[in-house]
Design an enzyme around this catalytic site. Structure first.
Site, PDB file in Angstrom:
ATOM      1  N   HIS A 345       0.833  -1.194   0.000  1.00 50.62           N
ATOM      2  CA  HIS A 345       0.000   0.000   0.000  1.00 50.62           C
ATOM      3  C   HIS A 345       0.870   1.247   0.000  1.00 50.62           C
ATOM      4  O   HIS A 345       1.850   1.333   0.699  1.00 50.62           O
ATOM      5  CB  HIS A 345      -0.890  -0.020   1.256  1.00 50.62           C
ATOM      6  CG  HIS A 345      -1.728   1.186   1.429  1.00 50.62           C
ATOM      7  ND1 HIS A 345      -2.162   1.620   2.651  1.00 50.62           N
ATOM      8  CD2 HIS A 345      -2.228   2.061   0.539  1.00 50.62           C
ATOM      9  CE1 HIS A 345      -2.900   2.705   2.516  1.00 50.62           C
ATOM     10  NE2 HIS A 345      -2.941   2.993   1.235  1.00 50.62           N
ATOM     11  N   ASP A 347      -0.646   4.946  -0.783  1.00 52.40           N
ATOM     12  CA  ASP A 347      -1.210   6.283  -0.699  1.00 52.40           C
ATOM     13  C   ASP A 347      -2.499   6.345   0.102  1.00 52.40           C
ATOM     14  O   ASP A 347      -3.363   5.495  -0.030  1.00 52.40           O
ATOM     15  CB  ASP A 347      -1.466   6.822  -2.109  1.00 52.40           C
ATOM     16  CG  ASP A 347      -0.179   6.960  -2.896  1.00 52.40           C
ATOM     17  OD1 ASP A 347       0.717   7.652  -2.416  1.00 52.40           O
ATOM     18  OD2 ASP A 347      -0.075   6.351  -3.969  1.00 52.40           O
ATOM     19  N   THR A 348      -2.622   7.422   0.898  1.00 54.17           N
ATOM     20  CA  THR A 348      -3.726   7.584   1.840  1.00 54.17           C
ATOM     21  C   THR A 348      -3.849   9.052   2.200  1.00 54.17           C
ATOM     22  O   THR A 348      -2.874   9.793   2.129  1.00 54.17           O
ATOM     23  CB  THR A 348      -3.429   6.803   3.146  1.00 54.17           C
ATOM     24  OG1 THR A 348      -3.148   5.453   2.829  1.00 54.17           O
ATOM     25  CG2 THR A 348      -4.593   6.842   4.109  1.00 54.17           C
ATOM     26  N   ILE A 349      -5.026   9.484   2.629  1.00 58.92           N
ATOM     27  CA  ILE A 349      -5.143  10.775   3.300  1.00 58.92           C
ATOM     28  C   ILE A 349      -5.674  10.539   4.707  1.00 58.92           C
ATOM     29  O   ILE A 349      -6.323   9.519   4.986  1.00 58.92           O
ATOM     30  CB  ILE A 349      -6.054  11.771   2.548  1.00 58.92           C
ATOM     31  CG1 ILE A 349      -7.529  11.322   2.548  1.00 58.92           C
ATOM     32  CG2 ILE A 349      -5.539  11.996   1.146  1.00 58.92           C
ATOM     33  CD1 ILE A 349      -8.346  11.796   3.694  1.00 58.92           C
ATOM     34  N   MET A 429       0.031   8.628   7.733  1.00 62.70           N
ATOM     35  CA  MET A 429      -0.075   8.036   6.399  1.00 62.70           C
ATOM     36  C   MET A 429       1.256   7.397   6.022  1.00 62.70           C
ATOM     37  O   MET A 429       2.220   7.474   6.755  1.00 62.70           O
ATOM     38  CB  MET A 429      -0.450   9.130   5.392  1.00 62.70           C
ATOM     39  CG  MET A 429      -1.775   9.803   5.679  1.00 62.70           C
ATOM     40  SD  MET A 429      -1.982  11.325   4.730  1.00 62.70           S
ATOM     41  CE  MET A 429      -1.011  12.452   5.725  1.00 62.70           C
TER      42      MET A 429
END
Length: 525
Positions: A345, A347-349, A429
Protein backbone atom coordinates in the site's frame (compact mmCIF):
# COMPACT_ATOMS: atom_id res chain seq x y z
CA UNK A 1 9.83 24.78 22.58
CA UNK A 2 11.44 24.75 19.15
CA UNK A 3 14.44 26.86 18.22
CA UNK A 4 12.94 29.76 16.24
CA UNK A 5 16.25 30.29 14.43
CA UNK A 6 15.90 26.90 12.75
CA UNK A 7 13.42 25.82 10.06
CA UNK A 8 10.20 24.34 11.39
CA UNK A 9 6.60 25.12 12.10
CA UNK A 10 4.85 26.09 15.30
CA UNK A 11 1.95 24.08 16.66
CA UNK A 12 -1.54 25.50 16.16
CA UNK A 13 -3.18 26.48 19.45
CA UNK A 14 -6.94 27.11 19.58
CA UNK A 15 -9.84 26.98 22.00
CA UNK A 16 -12.91 26.31 19.83
CA UNK A 17 -11.82 23.70 17.31
CA UNK A 18 -8.95 22.44 15.16
CA UNK A 19 -8.62 20.46 11.95
CA UNK A 20 -5.31 18.92 10.89
CA UNK A 21 -4.99 17.35 7.46
CA UNK A 22 -2.78 17.08 4.39
CA UNK A 23 -4.20 19.91 2.24
CA UNK A 24 -4.95 23.49 3.35
CA UNK A 25 -8.21 23.81 1.39
CA UNK A 26 -9.61 20.78 3.22
CA UNK A 27 -8.46 22.14 6.58
CA UNK A 28 -10.08 25.52 5.86
CA UNK A 29 -13.30 23.84 4.70
CA UNK A 30 -13.47 21.85 7.93
CA UNK A 31 -13.01 25.01 10.02
CA UNK A 32 -15.67 26.80 7.94
CA UNK A 33 -18.08 23.96 8.73
CA UNK A 34 -17.33 24.27 12.45
CA UNK A 35 -17.83 28.03 12.40
CA UNK A 36 -21.18 27.57 10.65
CA UNK A 37 -22.45 25.36 13.47
CA UNK A 38 -21.39 21.94 12.25
CA UNK A 39 -19.66 19.51 14.58
CA UNK A 40 -16.41 17.58 14.23
CA UNK A 41 -18.07 14.78 12.28
CA UNK A 42 -19.58 17.18 9.75
CA UNK A 43 -16.23 18.92 9.38
CA UNK A 44 -14.22 15.71 9.04
CA UNK A 45 -16.50 14.31 6.33
CA UNK A 46 -16.53 17.61 4.43
CA UNK A 47 -12.75 17.88 4.56
CA UNK A 48 -12.15 14.23 3.69
CA UNK A 49 -14.38 14.26 0.62
CA UNK A 50 -12.75 17.46 -0.61
CA UNK A 51 -9.35 15.76 -0.28
CA UNK A 52 -10.52 13.41 -3.04
CA UNK A 53 -10.48 16.43 -5.35
CA UNK A 54 -7.42 18.14 -3.86
CA UNK A 55 -5.38 14.89 -3.71
CA UNK A 56 -7.07 12.58 -6.25
CA UNK A 57 -4.01 10.33 -6.43
CA UNK A 58 -4.49 9.52 -2.74
CA UNK A 59 -8.20 9.08 -2.20
CA UNK A 60 -11.73 9.48 -3.50
CA UNK A 61 -15.31 8.31 -3.33
CA UNK A 62 -14.33 5.07 -5.05
CA UNK A 63 -12.35 4.06 -1.95
CA UNK A 64 -12.68 3.02 1.70
CA UNK A 65 -12.40 4.64 5.11
CA UNK A 66 -11.94 3.75 8.76
CA UNK A 67 -13.06 6.06 11.56
CA UNK A 68 -12.49 6.36 15.32
CA UNK A 69 -14.89 8.68 17.10
CA UNK A 70 -15.18 10.06 20.61
CA UNK A 71 -18.63 11.69 21.02
CA UNK A 72 -19.08 15.08 22.65
CA UNK A 73 -19.28 14.86 26.42
CA UNK A 74 -17.81 11.36 26.49
CA UNK A 75 -14.43 9.66 26.65
CA UNK A 76 -15.77 6.55 24.93
CA UNK A 77 -14.15 5.63 21.62
CA UNK A 78 -16.25 4.11 18.83
CA UNK A 79 -15.01 2.50 15.62
CA UNK A 80 -16.69 2.38 12.22
CA UNK A 81 -15.49 0.11 9.43
CA UNK A 82 -16.15 1.70 6.06
CA UNK A 83 -14.15 -0.78 4.00
CA UNK A 84 -15.76 -2.55 1.07
CA UNK A 85 -15.90 -6.21 0.25
CA UNK A 86 -14.87 -8.32 -2.70
CA UNK A 87 -17.71 -8.93 -5.15
CA UNK A 88 -19.72 -12.02 -4.34
CA UNK A 89 -18.35 -13.92 -7.34
CA UNK A 90 -14.68 -13.17 -6.57
CA UNK A 91 -12.56 -16.30 -6.20
CA UNK A 92 -8.91 -16.91 -5.42
CA UNK A 93 -9.22 -20.34 -7.00
CA UNK A 94 -10.35 -18.82 -10.29
CA UNK A 95 -7.30 -16.55 -10.34
CA UNK A 96 -4.98 -19.42 -9.45
CA UNK A 97 -6.46 -21.39 -12.35
CA UNK A 98 -5.37 -18.55 -14.62
CA UNK A 99 -1.82 -19.10 -13.42
CA UNK A 100 -1.75 -16.04 -11.17
CA UNK A 101 0.13 -16.01 -7.88
CA UNK A 102 -1.11 -12.57 -6.82
CA UNK A 103 -4.11 -10.37 -7.52
CA UNK A 104 -3.32 -8.09 -10.50
CA UNK A 105 -2.69 -4.69 -8.94
CA UNK A 106 -4.12 -2.64 -11.80
CA UNK A 107 -6.78 -5.02 -13.05
CA UNK A 108 -10.50 -5.12 -12.44
CA UNK A 109 -9.81 -8.17 -10.25
CA UNK A 110 -8.39 -5.85 -7.59
CA UNK A 111 -11.44 -3.57 -7.40
CA UNK A 112 -13.45 -4.04 -4.22
CA UNK A 113 -16.78 -2.31 -3.67
CA UNK A 114 -16.23 1.28 -2.41
CA UNK A 115 -17.26 1.59 1.23
CA UNK A 116 -16.57 5.24 2.01
CA UNK A 117 -19.76 6.85 0.71
CA UNK A 118 -21.92 4.44 2.72
CA UNK A 119 -19.81 5.19 5.80
CA UNK A 120 -20.00 8.96 5.34
CA UNK A 121 -23.78 8.84 4.94
CA UNK A 122 -24.12 6.68 8.05
CA UNK A 123 -21.82 8.87 10.13
CA UNK A 124 -23.59 12.02 9.03
CA UNK A 125 -26.96 10.57 10.02
CA UNK A 126 -25.77 9.11 13.33
CA UNK A 127 -23.32 11.76 14.55
CA UNK A 128 -23.52 14.82 12.29
CA UNK A 129 -25.52 17.97 12.80
CA UNK A 130 -25.97 19.91 9.54
CA UNK A 131 -26.87 17.26 6.94
CA UNK A 132 -25.27 15.90 3.77
CA UNK A 133 -26.29 18.80 1.54
CA UNK A 134 -24.29 21.28 3.65
CA UNK A 135 -21.41 18.83 4.16
CA UNK A 136 -20.98 18.12 0.44
CA UNK A 137 -21.55 21.64 -0.87
CA UNK A 138 -17.87 22.76 -0.67
CA UNK A 139 -16.59 19.75 -2.59
CA UNK A 140 -19.30 20.11 -5.22
CA UNK A 141 -18.17 23.71 -5.79
CA UNK A 142 -14.46 22.87 -5.90
CA UNK A 143 -15.03 19.85 -8.18
CA UNK A 144 -16.87 22.06 -10.66
CA UNK A 145 -14.64 25.15 -10.47
CA UNK A 146 -11.38 23.26 -9.96
CA UNK A 147 -8.52 23.33 -7.47
CA UNK A 148 -4.90 24.29 -8.24
CA UNK A 149 -2.55 21.32 -8.04
CA UNK A 150 -0.33 21.55 -4.94
CA UNK A 151 3.43 20.75 -4.96
CA UNK A 152 3.31 17.34 -3.25
CA UNK A 153 0.27 16.39 -5.34
CA UNK A 154 2.13 17.25 -8.56
CA UNK A 155 5.12 15.20 -7.36
CA UNK A 156 2.91 12.18 -6.65
CA UNK A 157 0.94 12.63 -9.88
CA UNK A 158 4.18 12.39 -11.87
CA UNK A 159 5.06 9.14 -10.08
CA UNK A 160 1.62 7.50 -10.16
CA UNK A 161 -0.10 8.93 -13.23
CA UNK A 162 1.24 6.12 -15.40
CA UNK A 163 -1.18 3.74 -13.69
CA UNK A 164 -4.20 5.55 -15.15
CA UNK A 165 -5.87 3.67 -17.97
CA UNK A 166 -8.84 4.11 -20.30
CA UNK A 167 -11.48 6.34 -18.75
CA UNK A 168 -9.08 7.03 -15.90
CA UNK A 169 -6.77 8.87 -18.28
CA UNK A 170 -9.66 10.81 -19.79
CA UNK A 171 -10.92 12.02 -16.43
CA UNK A 172 -7.63 12.55 -14.56
CA UNK A 173 -5.00 13.26 -17.21
CA UNK A 174 -6.84 14.23 -20.42
CA UNK A 175 -3.79 15.96 -21.92
CA UNK A 176 -1.70 12.85 -21.33
CA UNK A 177 0.72 14.98 -19.32
CA UNK A 178 1.24 15.38 -15.59
CA UNK A 179 -0.37 18.62 -14.39
CA UNK A 180 2.05 21.26 -13.20
CA UNK A 181 1.97 22.96 -9.82
CA UNK A 182 -0.85 25.51 -9.91
CA UNK A 183 -2.65 23.92 -12.86
CA UNK A 184 -6.40 23.56 -12.25
CA UNK A 185 -7.93 20.11 -11.79
CA UNK A 186 -11.69 19.74 -12.25
CA UNK A 187 -13.98 16.77 -11.72
CA UNK A 188 -17.47 17.76 -12.94
CA UNK A 189 -18.64 14.14 -13.03
CA UNK A 190 -17.87 13.70 -9.34
CA UNK A 191 -19.63 17.00 -8.60
CA UNK A 192 -22.79 15.53 -10.13
CA UNK A 193 -22.39 12.33 -8.11
CA UNK A 194 -22.09 14.29 -4.87
CA UNK A 195 -25.05 16.48 -5.81
CA UNK A 196 -27.19 13.36 -6.13
CA UNK A 197 -25.86 11.89 -2.88
CA UNK A 198 -26.65 15.18 -1.12
CA UNK A 199 -30.21 14.89 -2.37
CA UNK A 200 -30.93 11.18 -2.08
CA UNK A 201 -28.29 9.77 0.28
CA UNK A 202 -26.39 6.50 -0.13
CA UNK A 203 -28.87 4.92 -2.54
CA UNK A 204 -27.91 7.53 -5.15
CA UNK A 205 -24.40 6.04 -5.15
CA UNK A 206 -25.07 2.33 -4.68
CA UNK A 207 -28.19 2.00 -6.83
CA UNK A 208 -29.31 3.44 -10.16
CA UNK A 209 -27.25 5.25 -12.77
CA UNK A 210 -24.11 5.91 -10.71
CA UNK A 211 -23.75 2.28 -9.65
CA UNK A 212 -24.53 1.16 -13.19
CA UNK A 213 -21.70 3.38 -14.45
CA UNK A 214 -19.22 1.64 -12.13
CA UNK A 215 -20.56 -1.87 -12.73
CA UNK A 216 -20.72 -1.48 -16.52
CA UNK A 217 -17.15 -0.16 -16.63
CA UNK A 218 -15.87 -3.12 -14.60
CA UNK A 219 -17.90 -5.76 -16.45
CA UNK A 220 -16.64 -4.43 -19.78
CA UNK A 221 -13.15 -5.30 -18.52
CA UNK A 222 -14.20 -8.79 -17.43
CA UNK A 223 -15.13 -7.94 -13.86
CA UNK A 224 -17.54 -10.08 -11.83
CA UNK A 225 -19.03 -7.07 -10.01
CA UNK A 226 -22.82 -6.76 -9.96
CA UNK A 227 -25.46 -4.20 -9.03
CA UNK A 228 -26.34 -6.46 -6.12
CA UNK A 229 -22.78 -6.20 -4.79
CA UNK A 230 -23.10 -2.42 -4.68
CA UNK A 231 -26.65 -2.36 -3.28
CA UNK A 232 -25.64 -4.69 -0.42
CA UNK A 233 -22.64 -2.62 0.69
CA UNK A 234 -22.89 -1.72 4.38
CA UNK A 235 -20.47 -0.24 6.89
CA UNK A 236 -20.59 -1.42 10.48
CA UNK A 237 -19.68 -0.27 13.94
CA UNK A 238 -17.18 -2.36 15.85
CA UNK A 239 -15.09 -2.16 19.00
CA UNK A 240 -11.58 -0.68 18.88
CA UNK A 241 -8.57 -2.60 20.18
CA UNK A 242 -6.08 -1.05 22.58
CA UNK A 243 -2.78 -1.41 24.39
CA UNK A 244 -0.89 0.63 26.99
CA UNK A 245 2.55 2.15 26.45
CA UNK A 246 4.44 4.60 28.66
CA UNK A 247 1.29 5.52 30.56
CA UNK A 248 -1.03 6.10 27.59
CA UNK A 249 -3.57 3.82 25.98
CA UNK A 250 -3.34 3.50 22.21
CA UNK A 251 -6.70 2.78 20.53
CA UNK A 252 -6.72 1.32 17.05
CA UNK A 253 -9.26 0.03 14.56
CA UNK A 254 -9.66 -3.76 14.79
CA UNK A 255 -9.25 -6.22 11.89
CA UNK A 256 -9.58 -6.18 8.97
CA UNK A 257 -7.49 -3.10 9.77
CA UNK A 258 -3.86 -3.56 10.83
CA UNK A 259 -4.07 -1.45 13.99
CA UNK A 260 -3.08 -4.40 16.16
CA UNK A 261 0.33 -4.27 14.44
CA UNK A 262 1.08 -0.89 16.03
CA UNK A 263 0.04 -2.19 19.45
CA UNK A 264 2.22 -5.28 19.01
CA UNK A 265 5.19 -3.12 18.01
CA UNK A 266 4.84 -1.01 21.15
CA UNK A 267 4.42 -4.12 23.29
CA UNK A 268 7.71 -5.41 21.86
CA UNK A 269 9.44 -2.06 22.48
CA UNK A 270 8.37 -2.20 26.14
CA UNK A 271 11.06 -4.85 26.60
CA UNK A 272 13.80 -2.31 25.81
CA UNK A 273 14.83 0.96 27.48
CA UNK A 274 13.82 3.12 24.52
CA UNK A 275 13.58 6.26 26.66
CA UNK A 276 17.22 5.80 27.67
CA UNK A 277 18.45 5.77 24.06
CA UNK A 278 19.46 8.64 21.80
CA UNK A 279 16.15 9.39 20.03
CA UNK A 280 17.92 9.88 16.68
CA UNK A 281 20.70 7.36 17.20
CA UNK A 282 21.31 4.00 15.58
CA UNK A 283 20.44 1.97 18.71
CA UNK A 284 16.80 3.11 18.79
CA UNK A 285 16.43 2.88 15.00
CA UNK A 286 17.80 -0.68 15.04
CA UNK A 287 15.53 -1.93 17.85
CA UNK A 288 12.52 -0.30 16.20
CA UNK A 289 13.41 -1.87 12.85
CA UNK A 290 13.65 -5.33 14.38
CA UNK A 291 10.35 -4.86 16.22
CA UNK A 292 8.73 -3.80 12.95
CA UNK A 293 9.99 -6.89 11.12
CA UNK A 294 8.49 -9.16 13.75
CA UNK A 295 5.20 -7.29 14.14
CA UNK A 296 4.63 -7.04 10.39
CA UNK A 297 5.40 -10.72 9.94
CA UNK A 298 2.70 -11.51 12.49
CA UNK A 299 0.33 -9.16 10.70
CA UNK A 300 0.92 -10.89 7.38
CA UNK A 301 0.07 -14.25 8.90
CA UNK A 302 -2.92 -13.38 11.06
CA UNK A 303 -4.84 -10.22 10.07
CA UNK A 304 -7.73 -10.66 7.68
CA UNK A 305 -11.50 -10.33 7.53
CA UNK A 306 -12.43 -10.97 11.19
CA UNK A 307 -14.71 -13.84 10.15
CA UNK A 308 -11.61 -15.68 8.89
CA UNK A 309 -9.28 -15.08 11.86
CA UNK A 310 -8.71 -18.15 14.01
CA UNK A 311 -6.78 -16.24 16.72
CA UNK A 312 -8.22 -12.70 16.77
CA UNK A 313 -6.42 -11.66 19.99
CA UNK A 314 -3.03 -13.25 19.26
CA UNK A 315 -1.29 -9.99 18.35
CA UNK A 316 -2.56 -8.19 21.47
CA UNK A 317 -1.34 -10.75 24.02
CA UNK A 318 1.64 -9.70 26.22
CA UNK A 319 3.17 -13.15 25.85
CA UNK A 320 3.21 -12.76 22.06
CA UNK A 321 5.27 -9.58 22.38
CA UNK A 322 7.57 -11.16 24.98
CA UNK A 323 8.38 -14.10 22.72
CA UNK A 324 9.07 -11.83 19.77
CA UNK A 325 11.17 -9.36 21.77
CA UNK A 326 13.40 -12.24 22.85
CA UNK A 327 14.31 -12.79 19.19
CA UNK A 328 15.86 -9.35 18.82
CA UNK A 329 19.66 -9.11 18.91
CA UNK A 330 20.68 -5.53 19.83
CA UNK A 331 23.94 -6.02 17.93
CA UNK A 332 22.75 -7.63 14.70
CA UNK A 333 19.92 -7.22 12.20
CA UNK A 334 17.79 -10.26 11.53
CA UNK A 335 16.89 -11.39 8.05
CA UNK A 336 13.80 -9.74 6.58
CA UNK A 337 10.52 -11.61 6.72
CA UNK A 338 9.26 -13.21 3.53
CA UNK A 339 7.91 -10.56 1.13
CA UNK A 340 4.17 -10.10 0.83
CA UNK A 341 2.28 -11.73 -2.00
CA UNK A 342 -0.40 -9.07 -1.54
CA UNK A 343 0.30 -5.60 -2.88
CA UNK A 344 2.17 -2.96 -0.93
CA UNK A 345 0.00 0.00 0.00
CA UNK A 346 1.29 3.44 -0.93
CA UNK A 347 -1.21 6.28 -0.70
CA UNK A 348 -3.73 7.58 1.84
CA UNK A 349 -5.14 10.77 3.30
CA UNK A 350 -5.86 11.43 6.95
CA UNK A 351 -7.96 14.09 8.69
CA UNK A 352 -8.62 14.76 12.34
CA UNK A 353 -11.04 17.29 13.83
CA UNK A 354 -11.90 18.28 17.41
CA UNK A 355 -14.76 20.73 17.97
CA UNK A 356 -15.79 23.11 20.79
CA UNK A 357 -17.79 20.33 22.50
CA UNK A 358 -14.69 18.10 22.28
CA UNK A 359 -16.11 15.57 19.89
CA UNK A 360 -12.95 14.03 18.39
CA UNK A 361 -12.83 12.37 14.97
CA UNK A 362 -9.92 10.37 13.56
CA UNK A 363 -10.61 9.49 9.91
CA UNK A 364 -8.47 7.79 7.29
CA UNK A 365 -9.58 7.42 3.67
CA UNK A 366 -7.85 5.78 0.72
CA UNK A 367 -7.98 4.26 -2.76
CA UNK A 368 -4.96 2.06 -1.91
CA UNK A 369 -2.27 2.70 -4.58
CA UNK A 370 -1.61 6.02 -6.30
CA UNK A 371 -4.74 6.54 -8.41
CA UNK A 372 -6.02 3.21 -7.11
CA UNK A 373 -6.63 0.66 -9.83
CA UNK A 374 -6.20 3.33 -12.49
CA UNK A 375 -9.75 2.48 -13.58
CA UNK A 376 -12.41 5.22 -13.55
CA UNK A 377 -16.08 4.82 -14.36
CA UNK A 378 -16.94 5.96 -17.86
CA UNK A 379 -19.55 8.68 -17.26
CA UNK A 380 -18.88 10.10 -13.80
CA UNK A 381 -15.14 9.52 -13.51
CA UNK A 382 -15.25 7.70 -10.17
CA UNK A 383 -11.73 6.39 -9.64
CA UNK A 384 -11.97 2.86 -8.26
CA UNK A 385 -9.68 1.52 -5.54
CA UNK A 386 -7.55 -1.60 -5.98
CA UNK A 387 -7.90 -2.69 -2.37
CA UNK A 388 -8.52 -6.27 -3.51
CA UNK A 389 -4.80 -6.44 -4.27
CA UNK A 390 -4.42 -6.63 -0.50
CA UNK A 391 -5.81 -10.18 -0.58
CA UNK A 392 -3.48 -13.14 -0.96
CA UNK A 393 -4.12 -16.00 -3.37
CA UNK A 394 -2.49 -18.50 -1.01
CA UNK A 395 -4.98 -21.31 -0.49
CA UNK A 396 -6.20 -21.60 3.08
CA UNK A 397 -4.65 -18.32 4.26
CA UNK A 398 -6.96 -16.23 6.48
CA UNK A 399 -6.55 -13.34 4.02
CA UNK A 400 -7.29 -15.43 0.93
CA UNK A 401 -9.52 -13.65 -1.59
CA UNK A 402 -13.13 -14.80 -1.28
CA UNK A 403 -16.45 -13.34 -2.36
CA UNK A 404 -17.98 -11.02 0.23
CA UNK A 405 -14.79 -10.80 2.34
CA UNK A 406 -12.84 -7.70 3.26
CA UNK A 407 -9.07 -7.74 2.62
CA UNK A 408 -6.45 -6.92 5.22
CA UNK A 409 -6.28 -3.12 5.28
CA UNK A 410 -3.20 -1.04 5.96
CA UNK A 411 -5.03 2.24 6.68
CA UNK A 412 -5.48 2.90 10.40
CA UNK A 413 -6.80 5.87 12.39
CA UNK A 414 -5.44 6.21 15.92
CA UNK A 415 -6.51 7.78 19.20
CA UNK A 416 -4.77 8.09 22.57
CA UNK A 417 -6.45 8.07 25.95
CA UNK A 418 -4.76 8.72 29.30
CA UNK A 419 -6.27 7.84 32.66
CA UNK A 420 -9.64 7.43 31.00
CA UNK A 421 -9.57 10.80 29.20
CA UNK A 422 -9.33 11.14 25.41
CA UNK A 423 -5.97 12.79 24.82
CA UNK A 424 -5.20 12.83 21.10
CA UNK A 425 -6.76 11.73 17.81
CA UNK A 426 -3.96 11.16 15.28
CA UNK A 427 -2.96 9.35 12.14
CA UNK A 428 0.15 8.56 10.14
CA UNK A 429 -0.08 8.04 6.40
CA UNK A 430 2.54 6.26 4.36
CA UNK A 431 1.26 2.89 3.20
CA UNK A 432 3.01 0.05 4.98
CA UNK A 433 4.69 2.53 7.32
CA UNK A 434 1.46 3.36 9.14
CA UNK A 435 1.72 0.90 12.05
CA UNK A 436 5.41 1.71 12.51
CA UNK A 437 4.49 5.39 12.26
CA UNK A 438 1.89 5.10 15.02
CA UNK A 439 4.40 3.38 17.28
CA UNK A 440 7.11 5.95 16.58
CA UNK A 441 4.82 8.95 17.15
CA UNK A 442 3.64 7.54 20.48
CA UNK A 443 7.24 6.83 21.48
CA UNK A 444 8.46 10.27 20.36
CA UNK A 445 5.87 11.92 22.58
CA UNK A 446 5.86 9.63 25.60
CA UNK A 447 9.42 8.29 25.72
CA UNK A 448 11.09 11.57 24.78
CA UNK A 449 8.53 14.19 25.78
CA UNK A 450 8.22 15.82 22.37
CA UNK A 451 5.15 17.99 21.70
CA UNK A 452 3.03 16.75 18.77
CA UNK A 453 4.47 19.03 16.05
CA UNK A 454 8.07 18.18 16.96
CA UNK A 455 7.17 14.49 17.25
CA UNK A 456 5.74 14.66 13.71
CA UNK A 457 8.66 16.66 12.27
CA UNK A 458 11.30 14.28 13.63
CA UNK A 459 13.29 12.08 11.21
CA UNK A 460 11.96 8.63 10.37
CA UNK A 461 13.33 5.24 9.46
CA UNK A 462 11.50 2.13 8.34
CA UNK A 463 12.63 -1.41 7.67
CA UNK A 464 10.44 -3.22 5.14
CA UNK A 465 10.87 -5.78 2.37
CA UNK A 466 14.60 -6.18 2.92
CA UNK A 467 15.54 -2.49 2.91
CA UNK A 468 15.96 -0.04 5.76
CA UNK A 469 14.79 3.38 4.63
CA UNK A 470 16.49 6.15 6.61
CA UNK A 471 15.47 9.72 5.93
CA UNK A 472 18.04 12.45 5.34
CA UNK A 473 17.20 13.86 8.76
CA UNK A 474 19.50 11.18 10.20
CA UNK A 475 23.26 11.66 10.11
CA UNK A 476 25.56 9.73 7.82
CA UNK A 477 27.20 8.33 10.95
CA UNK A 478 23.91 6.74 12.04
CA UNK A 479 23.38 5.31 8.57
CA UNK A 480 26.83 3.72 8.65
CA UNK A 481 26.28 2.30 12.12
CA UNK A 482 23.00 0.74 10.95
CA UNK A 483 24.75 -0.74 7.94
CA UNK A 484 27.42 -2.17 10.24
CA UNK A 485 24.62 -3.91 12.20
CA UNK A 486 23.57 -5.65 8.99
CA UNK A 487 20.80 -3.41 7.68
CA UNK A 488 20.59 -2.70 3.95
CA UNK A 489 20.32 1.07 4.35
CA UNK A 490 18.86 3.36 1.69
CA UNK A 491 17.74 6.98 1.64
CA UNK A 492 14.13 6.91 0.38
CA UNK A 493 13.24 8.87 -2.76
CA UNK A 494 10.08 10.13 -1.06
CA UNK A 495 9.74 11.27 2.54
CA UNK A 496 8.34 8.53 4.78
CA UNK A 497 4.66 9.08 5.43
CA UNK A 498 2.81 12.09 6.78
CA UNK A 499 1.03 12.68 10.07
CA UNK A 500 -1.54 14.85 11.81
CA UNK A 501 -2.52 15.07 15.47
CA UNK A 502 -4.58 17.18 17.89
CA UNK A 503 -3.84 17.12 21.63
CA UNK A 504 -6.79 17.94 23.91
CA UNK A 505 -5.30 19.64 26.94
CA UNK A 506 -6.61 19.13 30.45
CA UNK A 507 -7.40 22.86 30.44
CA UNK A 508 -9.46 22.39 27.28
CA UNK A 509 -6.96 24.11 24.97
CA UNK A 510 -6.29 22.30 21.69
CA UNK A 511 -2.85 21.85 20.11
CA UNK A 512 -2.64 20.71 16.50
CA UNK A 513 0.29 19.45 14.47
CA UNK A 514 0.59 18.65 10.76
CA UNK A 515 3.41 17.03 8.81
CA UNK A 516 5.70 19.23 6.66
CA UNK A 517 6.17 16.17 4.45
CA UNK A 518 2.73 16.99 2.98
CA UNK A 519 1.08 20.14 1.63
CA UNK A 520 -1.33 20.47 4.54
CA UNK A 521 -1.59 22.21 7.87
CA UNK A 522 -3.46 22.42 11.12
CA UNK A 523 -5.99 25.26 11.41
CA UNK A 524 -8.02 26.37 14.39
CA UNK A 525 -10.45 29.05 15.46
Amino acid sequence: MRDFQLPGRSPVIAANGICATSHPLAAKTAIDILERGGNAMDAAIAGAILLGICEPQMTGIGGDCFVLLSPAGSDDILALNGSGRAPKAASAAALRERGLSAVPVYGQEAVTIPGSVDAFCRLSEDHGRIGLDAILAPTIRYAEEGVPVAPRVAFDWANSGKTLQGHGLRHFMPSGKTPKVGEMFRAPGQAEVLRRVAKDGRKAFYEGEIAEDMVNTLQAMGGVHTMEDFANTACDYTSPVSGNYAGVDLYEHPPNGQGATAILMLNILKHFDIAGMDPWGSERAHIEAEAAKLAYDARNRFIADPSRMAQPDYMLLPETAAKLAALINPKKAMAAAAPLTEAVHKDTIYITVVDRDRMAVSLIYSIFHGFGSGIASEKFGILLQNRGAGFTLQEGHPNEMAGGNRPMHTIIPGMLRKEGRVLMPFGVMGGQYQSNGHARLVSNMHDFGLPPQEAIDAPRSFSFDGKMQVERGYSDTVRQELADLGHDVVIPETAIGGAQAIVIGEDGVLEGGSDPRKDGCALGY
